[in-house]
Each structure stands twice: as C-alpha cells, then as structure tokens.
Design an enzyme around this catalytic site. Structure first.
Site, PDB file in Angstrom:
ATOM      1  CG  HIS A 129      -0.684  -8.920   0.190  1.00 31.42           C
ATOM      2  ND1 HIS A 129      -1.155  -8.276  -0.932  1.00 31.42           N
ATOM      3  CD2 HIS A 129      -1.683  -9.781   0.552  1.00 31.42           C
ATOM      4  CE1 HIS A 129      -2.368  -8.703  -1.218  1.00 31.42           C
ATOM      5  NE2 HIS A 129      -2.710  -9.622  -0.342  1.00 31.42           N
ATOM      6  CG  ASP A 159       0.902  -6.365  -2.884  1.00 28.03           C
ATOM      7  OD1 ASP A 159       1.790  -7.124  -2.443  1.00 28.03           O
ATOM      8  OD2 ASP A 159      -0.284  -6.413  -2.512  1.00 28.03           O
ATOM      9  CB  SER A 232      -4.540 -11.429  -2.426  1.00 27.63           C
ATOM     10  OG  SER A 232      -5.338 -10.506  -1.729  1.00 27.63           O
TER      11      SER A 232
END
Length: 499
Positions: A129, A159, A232
């Site tokens: 993402h 992911d 992230s």
C-alpha cells in the site's frame, strides 16, 4: 514395657534473637532483589544505541509520486441569459489548460513510507500500500543518498512489495530472523519514517502473536513499539538485529499510535519475497474447496468427538473435485499436518508448492480416508467460474411444511430464477423463518435454499423429515443442513426437539 512418651516443648526466642532473625531476613530479601535486578539487566541492554547504529543504515525512507488527473468538480448549470452566465464562463475559461480542454491540468500527489534493504545488490522490502499506483518511487538512505527504485513484484494479500535500486557499490542490508521464535514479552525495535519526520527508532515488546486482521494469509505480530503513519513498510527488529516483521498497520481511534501495532511475521514475508524475487509474482498452492470451521453443534450433528478440522461446503471445478473430495467431508489433516481450523488450512495450502501432490485425510460418513490431491495455483483460479453442470430438473411438489423454525417448500423453476439458483439445483426453499428461533439466530432467512440434510441430498419435504427421524434414531441432538444463499454455501446445525 511401654516406652515413655517424650514431651516436646517450643522455646520462644528472646528479643535479641528476634532482632537477629529480622536482620537475616532483610539481608536475604536484599540479596533476592539484587538477583532480580541482575537478571533484568541481563535481559534488557543498558542502551539500544549500539544496535540502532548497527541496523540504521539498512532502513530507508520511501517517497512515491503519482500523477492524478485534474478534477473539474461539479459544473455550474445556469439558464441562458442569467446574470451568472458570464461569471461561470469566465471561471471555466480560467481553468482551461493549454489544450483548450475544460479541465484543470493533472497534478502530482506524494506519499511517504518506509522500507529496508535485504541484499547488498539493492533489493528493498516495503508494504504494497506504500507504493501502490505510484509512477515514481524514490528511496532515501540513512546517509541522505537518494535512488530511484523499480517495482519487482507485489502481493496485495500480505501487503508486501519488493523493489530494486541500482547503486554504485554494495549496500548495507539486514537479514530476516525466524519469527516463530518470537515470544510474547520479547524486546523489539521498530524503525522507519513516522509522519514524514525522518529516521526514527521506537522500542517495545511483542504483545501478542498470530493476530489476524482481514486477510486470508494474515499472521501478524502485535507490538506496543510506537508505529505511526509513515512507518508502514519499515522493519521490526529483535535484539539480534534480525527482521522478524514488517510494520503494516495500527489500531487507533485517532490515527496516532496508542501502543497497538501490527507487523506481518517474517516467516510469511520471506516466502512472498522469495517468489517475487524469482518469478515477479506469487505462486500459492490451491486446493479448490469452500470451507467453514467445525463448531460444537456441527460436530455433534456429524457425530464427531471434537470440534476440529475444516468442513467442505462446496467443491467447484478444481484439484479437489478431480481428486474426489466431496461436499460434507471434514478435512482432518493436510500433508501430514493436523488441521485445527479453516485459517490454518488456508495458510498451509497457500504455502505449499504448486503442482505438489499432498495427502489429505478427510472424515466422510463417520470413516476417515486419505486422498492424494495435486495442487493447482491459487492465482490462476481467482477468475474461474464455480458453477456445476446442469442436471435434469426434478418436479417440485406443491407442498409447504413448518419445522425447526423454518417454513420450507420444494424449489420450482420460478423460484430458482427468482433466487438466482442454478437451473439444475434441487432442494427446499425457505419461505419464512420464525423470529426468535434458533434458525433465525443462526442467520437463516427467507430465500435461503436447503440442499442437504444430515449430509444427504434432499429434494422433498418427505426426505427432510426422513433425515430428521434418522438423526433422532442415531441419538443426535442436532441436524446438519447445507444452506445456499446467492450460490454461497454454508453448513448450519439446528437442534432437534425431543419426540
């Protein structure tokens, strides 16, 4: 001659002895406290600085740039001759681009994330993402050097994304550790680029293991090490400087860290990265069944001693059907590993090599049997139809019956069309569900179709009644129904009333 009884008496300590005893006890307590502090000091380093200095050069900041088409927004609509007509025309003229099109020029949107280098030749791991949809990806190293990266492959299911940069020399990198060895309470370090502030280090412990969020292959490590937006894709390190997780998500009511962060376990990530590195895509094993967990009432309805395994609700075209697996089979073990629930089975199948022949042990009609199945590839099966071949229609009976909190009637051609059922499907249509009944509480609704009862196909109310009687005679407390809604099957166990 009887031996004389020996009298035993307890002597009370004098004040001096009490004082000495108290002093000894305080000394022992002090020694114990020192021992505990020594153990804690050994478990936790005095400073994390040496470890941070060792691993920081391998952690990177990631900046992505995406070309976003200009938005025109709602256009003003005014009647001809209106005093606002000239105003809107001038407004639109100011927004015309060089091509004379009535739309603002495209603009660039930027986003930030983190990542880490896993090889000296420039492979970088991050979250999917973080880079999804980007047309430019820039990697900033701890030294301040910036390089443009290309995407090698991505896996939205976990992911994870794998990038590659070309550097003039070997790059500092880190290795993956065995995340299965991480214990709740172990110290960990999270590194990354939180909120775009640059390189940052936070420390905490492993709070929980084997967390699932929403994905099929989820295996998250929960940590209280501070993770925020921008972290992230960054690494979660153990005290040996090994990556045991990729920081992916947080649970937060306000968007900031509240001490509940999630990192995808390294043992999941390494399998994905190896496949992306070799093939540029993932290649997961595929069994080809729809399954649900075996609950206590389902286990009772099937005569099972324990609620374990994965219950097959449908077998569309695929490896399982080719091998002979059937709806109603309970998968007890897969490739020699005991199956506890559906989540464990899905992960194990996905981690198996495509084309491998595995032994699947199932419980069928009270007996276990082992069936060899040659696995397909999950990615190839995602778009395939699961519709079965048409069968000859069975005439429907103009009959309605109420039982188990359900009002049912045999399917007709009109009902099949109205409920979206396959033309050849047989069974009983649910026309009403008594509110407050067990059937209602377990989610059955009007429009559901019951195709099996007691793991036997049913086409009439008489056959359903026969299955109920057979279950009672066998001493079962409940009856297992296979229910379909919009084509999706699931098993539901309903309690049988006493005669």
């Amino acid at each position: 001659m009887q031996p004389k009884a020996v009298a035993r008496t307890r002597t009370q300590p004098n004040p001096a002895q009490k004082l000495a005893l108290r002093g000894a006890m305080m000394g022992l307590l002090a020694l114990a406290l020192i021992a505990v502090q020594t153990v804690m000091a050994q478990a936790r380093p005095e400073s994390l600085a040496p470890l941070a200095e060792q691993i920081s050069p391998s952690v990177v900041n990631i900046t992505t740039s995406t070309l976003v088409e200009g938005r025109t927004g709602p256009r003003g609509i005014v009647p001809e001759g209106s005093p606002f007509e000239d105003f809107f025309r001038e407004f639109q003229d100011r927004n015309r681009n060089r091509n004379g099109e009535n739309a603002p020029a495209p603009r660039r949107s930027s986003a930030l994330g983190s990542g880490f280098v896993i090889s000296e030749d420039g492979f970088v791991v991050t979250n999917n993402h973080v880079i999804e949809g980007a047309d430019e990806i820039t990697i900033e190293f701890f030294s301040g050097e910036e390089l443009v990266a290309e995407v090698i492959g991505t896996d939205p299911n976990t992911d994870i994304a794998l990038l590659k940069v070309e550097a003039d020399g070997p790059l500092p990198f880190v290795s993956f550790g065995d995340s299965d060895n991480a214990r709740v309470g172990d110290w960990v370090i999270a590194m990354g680029n939180p909120l775009g502030q640059g390189f940052s280090v936070s420390a905490g412990i492993v709070s929980a293991r084997n967390r699932a969020l929403s994905g099929t292959y989820d295996d998250y490590i929960q940590t209280d090490a501070a993770i925020n937006r921008g972290n992230s894709g960054g690494p979660l390190f153990n005290m040996d400087g090994e990556v045991i997780g990729v920081n992916t998500a947080i649970l937060s009511p306000n968007g900031g860290s509240i001490g509940i962060g999630f990192s995808m376990a390294a043992n999941v990530v390494t399998r994905v990265v190896d496949q992306l590195q070799e093939f540029g895509e993932t290649r997961r094993g595929w069994l080809g069944v729809r399954i649900q967990d075996v609950t206590e009432d389902v286990a009772d309805a099937m005569g099972m001693d324990t609620a374990t395994g994965a219950l097959i609700t449908d077998v569309p075209e695929g490896p399982a059907r080719d091998a002979g697996l059937e709806t109603g089979d309970v998968i007890l073990s897969f490739d020699g590993v005991e199956v506890e629930d559906t989540r464990g089975l899905v992960r194990q199948v996905g981690n198996s090599p495509v084309g491998a022949t595995v032994r699947v042990t199932v419980l069928r009609e009270g007996n276990s049997q082992t069936i060899p199945v040659t696995l397909g590839r999950r990615e190839d099966a995602n778009g395939e139809s699961t519709a079965s071949e048409d069968e000859e229609d069975t005439p429907a009976e103009p009959e309605v019956s109420s039982l188990l909190g359900l009002t049912v009637t045999p399917l007709t051609d009109e009902m099949r069309e109205e409920l979206g059922a396959e033309p050849g499907m047989d069974g009983l249509a649910v026309t009403e569900v008594t509110e407050g009944s067990e059937a209602f509480e377990k989610g059955l609704r009007a429009g559901d179709i019951i195709t099996e009862a007691g793991q036997q196909k049913i086409t009439s109310i008489a056959e359903l009644n026969a299955r109920i009687d057979a279950a009672r005679e066998a001493g079962r407390k409940s009856l297992l129904l296979l229910v379909r809604r919009a084509g999706d099957p699931r098993f539901v166990a309903l309690t049988l009333d006493a005669d």
